[in-house]
Write a protein that holds these residues in place. Structure first.
Motif, PDB file in Angstrom:
ATOM      1  N   GLN A 188       0.820  -1.206   0.000  1.00  0.00           N
ATOM      2  CA  GLN A 188       0.000   0.000   0.000  1.00  0.00           C
ATOM      3  C   GLN A 188       0.857   1.261   0.000  1.00  0.00           C
ATOM      4  OE1 GLN A 188      -2.484  -0.830   3.403  1.00  0.00           O
ATOM      5  NE2 GLN A 188      -4.034  -1.873   2.161  1.00  0.00           N
ATOM      6  N   GLU A 210      -7.322   3.634   1.424  1.00  0.00           N
ATOM      7  CA  GLU A 210      -7.286   2.168   1.515  1.00  0.00           C
ATOM      8  C   GLU A 210      -6.304   1.717   2.597  1.00  0.00           C
ATOM      9  OE1 GLU A 210      -6.019  -1.811  -1.067  1.00  0.00           O
ATOM     10  OE2 GLU A 210      -5.770   0.188  -1.932  1.00  0.00           O
ATOM     11  N   HIS A 211      -5.143   2.360   2.634  1.00  0.00           N
ATOM     12  CA  HIS A 211      -4.110   1.998   3.604  1.00  0.00           C
ATOM     13  C   HIS A 211      -4.589   2.233   5.035  1.00  0.00           C
ATOM     14  CE1 HIS A 211      -0.323   1.555   5.580  1.00  0.00           C
ATOM     15  NE2 HIS A 211      -0.152   2.850   5.789  1.00  0.00           N
TER      16      HIS A 211
END
Length: 228
Positions: A188, A210-211
């Motif tokens: 990521q 997202e991370h």
């Protein structure tokens, strides 16, 4: 580490504020899990072990208490706080808002030299994970995120993130040794860096979101296990 018994206490630099050094040290013990939830914090014992008066220890513990990492009970004592799922989620909300804006702005102004510095941090992070040096891996993870804030010269932003994410960090120290977690973080981070290198703010924001979502899920999972 009940009653303030600490292994390998630091050599304090007497030319710098003692309370800041003690704060960093005791906070690090709590966040890394070396001082566990429910452990007593004995200010007198800490002062004796560090060779200082009680005043800077008290000031450091008060600062840590303000961050919710310790609970102070007037008639009982001071204890490391339990990991709270609610506080983990609140920390995520704060961190996400700050870091998403940080990476959005960084995408427009990051320089080739700053990209190279992030690449170097990623390489060191990967090496630390391969050698199972988890504390070093977390330090390098933070260095990666701080460097993005530094692109914008946002020192106060990173300080706010660092305070808010303390509860998440407690989960990170528990989750990183789990198989695959470190590798997911590296993947990521590479996606974030790729977007920054292309000056693609939209992709950088998506990758950061997202991370941080993954970080929250992992922290909540291990925290729930610890509470059970």
């Amino acid at each position: 580490m009940p009653d303030g018994n600490m292994t390998n206490p630091p050599n304090l630099n007497r030319t710098l504020p003692l309370r800041d050094q003690i704060y960093q040290y005791v906070r690090g013990l709590i966040v890394s899990g070396q001082m566990r939830p429910g452990d007593a914090i004995n200010e007198v014992a800490i002062a004796e072990q560090l060779g200082v008066s009680r005043t800077p220890v008290r000031e450091a513990v008060k600062r840590i208490s303000d961050e919710g990492l310790v609970n102070v009970f007037a008639q009982t004592g001071t204890f490391v706080a339990r990991i709270s799922l609610k506080e983990l989620e609140e920390a995520y909300v704060i961190r996400s808002a700050l870091e998403i804006e940080s990476v959005r702005r960084a995408a427009a102004r990051i320089t080739p030299e700053q990209v190279e510095a992030l690449e170097d941090t990623l390489a060191a992070h990967e090496l630390a994970i391969s050698r199972a040096k988890y504390a070093e891996a977390i330090r390098l993870d933070d260095q990666f995120h701080k460097a993005i804030a530094d692109v914008n010269d946002f020192q106060m932003l990173w300080r706010a993130v660092d305070i808010s994410k303390a509860q998440m960090d407690r989960g990170r120290y528990l989750s990183l040794p789990k198989p695959g977690y470190g590798e997911v973080t590296l993947r990521q981070h590479r996606q974030i860096l790729k977007a920054l290198q292309k000056h693609d703010a939209e992709a950088a924001v998506a990758a950061m979101r997202e991370h941080l979502n993954t970080s929250l899920r992992n922290a909540l999972e291990v925290a729930a296990e610890a509470i059970d």
